[in-house]
Design a protein around this motif. Structure first.
Motif, short mmCIF file in Angstrom:
data_model
loop_
_atom_site.label_atom_id
_atom_site.label_comp_id
_atom_site.label_asym_id
_atom_site.label_seq_id
_atom_site.Cartn_x
_atom_site.Cartn_y
_atom_site.Cartn_z
N ASP A 141 36.63 37.96 54.01
CA ASP A 141 36.37 39.33 54.86
C ASP A 141 36.94 40.47 54.55
N GLY A 142 36.32 41.60 54.41
CA GLY A 142 37.02 43.01 54.31
C GLY A 142 37.82 43.48 55.43
N SER A 143 38.31 44.62 55.45
CA SER A 143 39.12 45.20 56.33
C SER A 143 38.68 46.62 56.35
N GLU A 144 38.65 47.00 57.59
CA GLU A 144 38.42 48.65 57.91
C GLU A 144 39.58 49.62 57.99
N ALA A 145 40.75 49.06 57.43
CA ALA A 145 42.04 49.81 57.50
C ALA A 145 41.81 50.55 56.26
N ALA A 146 42.38 51.99 56.46
CA ALA A 146 42.53 53.01 55.30
C ALA A 146 42.97 52.28 53.91
N TYR A 147 43.80 51.41 54.03
CA TYR A 147 44.40 50.72 52.74
C TYR A 147 44.04 49.50 52.97
N GLY A 148 42.93 49.07 53.26
CA GLY A 148 42.41 47.92 53.53
C GLY A 148 41.90 47.05 52.26
N ALA A 149 42.13 45.81 52.33
CA ALA A 149 41.89 45.01 50.99
C ALA A 149 41.26 43.54 51.34
N ALA A 150 40.11 42.98 50.54
CA ALA A 150 39.71 41.69 51.11
C ALA A 150 40.22 40.67 49.96
N PRO A 151 40.45 39.41 50.55
CA PRO A 151 40.95 38.27 49.60
C PRO A 151 40.01 37.96 48.60
N GLN A 152 40.31 37.58 47.35
CA GLN A 152 39.25 37.30 46.33
C GLN A 152 39.84 35.98 45.41
N LEU A 153 38.89 35.28 45.20
CA LEU A 153 39.22 34.07 44.16
C LEU A 153 38.33 34.10 42.89
N PHE A 154 38.97 33.81 41.70
CA PHE A 154 38.31 33.78 40.53
C PHE A 154 38.54 32.53 39.74
N ARG A 155 37.56 32.00 39.11
CA ARG A 155 37.63 30.62 38.27
C ARG A 155 37.52 30.90 36.93
N VAL A 156 38.08 30.16 35.90
CA VAL A 156 38.11 30.21 34.62
C VAL A 156 38.41 28.61 34.17
N GLY A 157 37.75 28.35 33.21
CA GLY A 157 37.87 26.98 32.62
C GLY A 157 39.26 26.71 31.91
N LEU A 158 39.72 25.48 31.80
CA LEU A 158 41.10 25.36 30.96
C LEU A 158 40.87 25.87 29.63
N ASP A 159 39.86 25.57 28.96
CA ASP A 159 39.64 26.03 27.56
C ASP A 159 39.83 27.65 27.36
N ALA A 160 39.13 28.40 28.14
CA ALA A 160 39.21 29.91 28.25
C ALA A 160 40.76 30.31 28.61
N PHE A 161 41.12 29.65 29.61
CA PHE A 161 42.48 29.90 29.84
C PHE A 161 43.66 29.70 28.52
N ALA A 162 43.46 28.51 28.01
CA ALA A 162 44.31 28.33 26.94
C ALA A 162 44.31 29.30 25.79
N ALA A 163 42.99 29.93 25.59
CA ALA A 163 42.69 30.98 24.48
C ALA A 163 43.51 32.17 24.72
N GLU A 164 43.35 32.45 25.86
CA GLU A 164 43.91 33.86 26.38
C GLU A 164 44.86 33.89 27.75
N PRO A 165 45.74 33.25 27.47
CA PRO A 165 46.50 32.96 28.92
C PRO A 165 46.90 34.57 29.70
N ASP A 166 47.38 35.30 28.73
CA ASP A 166 47.83 36.49 29.18
C ASP A 166 46.89 37.15 30.20
N LYS A 167 45.55 37.01 30.09
CA LYS A 167 44.48 37.60 30.97
C LYS A 167 44.65 37.15 32.10
#
Length: 499
Positions: A336-362
């Motif tokens: 859930d987001g936040s109505e605060a002036a400097y509010g932020a919402a949690p986020q989760l991202f997914r990547v496969g192991l092969d893609a991670f291994a190809a460009e781990p710095d990303k």
């Protein structure tokens, strides 16, 4: 120029602006610290310990005022801030205990041995304070890592004078804390100038370059820390710069643990990720998980809520960081987001192991805030191999069951090369103040992996060795006299002895 704090909930100004320190004022603070260093460093350790305890009592007595100011400037909430303030006073008391115990001095005595090869003279070695220290307050801990925080407490305990550069996100909290600390030091009889405070980015740069400053401690961004680190090393007389910088704190969840307690692990991950709106240096930002656990992790994050981030700049950096992750990985959950002036919402991202291994710095650069990347794997040994390739980290964690023992051992061996603290079946948020704590790691987690910024051995950063060769007993420091009048733990002719 002036520093203006803001209420992260409303975006409104928090108090009046505070003037930045002029170059002349920074020079004056450093001159006072230089004058105070000799009498403070020569004060017996037991007397310095008593002074630290007076400061701790003063901080506790001022809790109401300090917490109210900090909440207005950080939106961290009174419960969190009261706990942090108590941590701050307690770590002063723990350093006082360390001073009385005395092993931090590493006192060592070697008798002369004319028949050794080569012949050995009489040698007596100990650690002594390095000189005046610059401390840079952190944004995310307005007490425990700021004006009266661990860097200041450990430097004062070591016998160093301190000049603190306040963080611009909570200037009034810094000012009030400094007033409490300075007043307590004066009442306890500490020399004038042993502690000082300055405001402003230019003041911070001047501190690092100032010839009167002999070491510096920093907690903050990799970019800011690296700039100051380079300044410290570019001086005609380079000084130690102990910077705690960025970390994604990788977590490996092994298949047996996922099968046995996957839902529990998912809930624990979401709580650790979003603690303090993700504004901890130890929140888990990179998770290697079996394919079958990814949905549970995403579901747990969807149950979380965001909040106000510490400042507009930090919120904007979080927005930019999550936007970059969205361009490189699949976003699979939003809290859930936040109505605060400097509010932020949690986020989760997914990547496969092969893609991670190809460009781990990303995927392995810190996005400060409640965001994380899940690397989905099917082969735990491949995941462990990728963990070993990561840059330096403050922490790394492994969740395992009995059936995972072999893989957990392999992960242990891989992670001990990249992280200062390796956690088993727990989450890395929360850093205990103790002798056994290591809060540091290889670059870019810190600028020096030999040391910790939390715990009693944080003293070691502000101490340098000196050996007395052949000096008569009457002219030696008490710490090195044969009779051991202070009852210190010491090493004599190679053997450890207590008292």
């Amino acid at each position: 120029m002036s520093i203006q704090g803001f209420d992260p909930r409303s975006g409104a100004a928090a108090g009046l602006p505070i003037a930045e320190a002029t170059p002349a004022q920074v020079d004056a603070a450093c001159a006072r610290a230089h004058r105070a260093f000799a009498p403070w460093s020569r004060l017996p350790a037991a007397k310095r310990a008593a002074v630290l305890e007076v400061v701790a009592e003063a901080i506790d007595a001022s809790a109401g005022e300090l917490v109210a100011l900090a909440d207005n400037e950080t939106a961290l909430g009174a419960p969190r801030l009261n706990g942090e303030l108590k941590r701050t006073s307690n770590q002063l008391r723990l350093f006082a205990q360390a001073l009385r115990e005395g092993s931090y001095l590493e006192a060592t005595l070697d008798r002369a041995a004319a028949d050794s090869v080569p012949p050995r003279p009489e040698l007596r070695r100990m650690l002594q304070p390095i000189g005046p220290v610059a401390v840079f307050a952190a944004s995310n801990f307005p007490f425990a890592f700021s004006v009266a925080g661990g860097d200041t407490a450990s430097a004062l305990a070591a016998g160093c004078s301190v000049v603190v550069k306040a963080h611009e996100a909570h200037p009034h909290t810094a000012q009030a804390t400094a007033r409490v600390v300075a007043g307590a030091l004066a009442r306890a009889g500490a020399p004038d100038g042993v502690f000082g405070l300055v405001h402003g980015l230019a003041a911070g740069a001047q501190l690092v370059r100032h010839p009167g400053i002999k070491a510096a401690g920093f907690t903050g961004s990799t970019r800011g820390g690296r700039a100051l680190f380079d300044m410290a090393n570019a001086r005609p007389d380079p000084i130690p710069f102990y910077g705690e910088l960025g970390s994604v704190n990788p977590v490996l969840i092994l298949p047996g643990a996922a099968a046995e307690r996957g839902e529990e692990i998912a809930r624990g991950f979401a709580a650790s990720l979003t603690l303090g709106v993700g504004q901890f240096c130890t929140n888990p930002g990179l998770v290697f998980a079996p394919d079958g656990l990814v949905d549970a992790l995403a579901a747990a994050v969807r149950q979380t809520a965001g909040g106000a981030m510490l400042s507009e700049r930090i919120r904007d950096a979080y927005t930019a960081g999550t936007r970059a992750l969205a361009g490189a990985a699949e976003r699979i959950a939003d809290g859930d987001g936040s109505e605060a002036a400097y509010g932020a919402a949690p986020q989760l991202f997914r990547v496969g192991l092969d893609a991670f291994a190809a460009e781990p710095d990303k995927y392995s650069e810190e996005c400060f805030g409640p965001a994380a990347v899940v690397v989905a794997y099917s082969d735990p040994q491949r995941a462990i191999a990728e963990l070993a390739r990561l840059p330096g980290q403050l922490t790394a964690s492994v969740h395992a069951a009995d059936a995972d023992a072999g893989a957990a051992a392999n992960a242990r061996d891989a992670l001990r090369g990249i992280a200062g603290r390796i956690v088993y079946n727990a989450w890395p948020t929360g850093v205990a103040v103790a002798w056994g704590m290591q809060h540091g790691g290889p670059w870019p987690a810190t600028t020096n992996p030999l040391h910790t910024s939390v715990g009693m051995t944080a003293l070691r950063r502000w101490l340098v060795p000196v050996t007395f060769q052949g000096w008569p007993e009457a002219l030696l420091p008490d710490e090195l006299k044969a009779a051991n009048p202070l009852g210190l733990p010491r090493r004599s002719d190679g053997a450890l002895a207590v008292g």
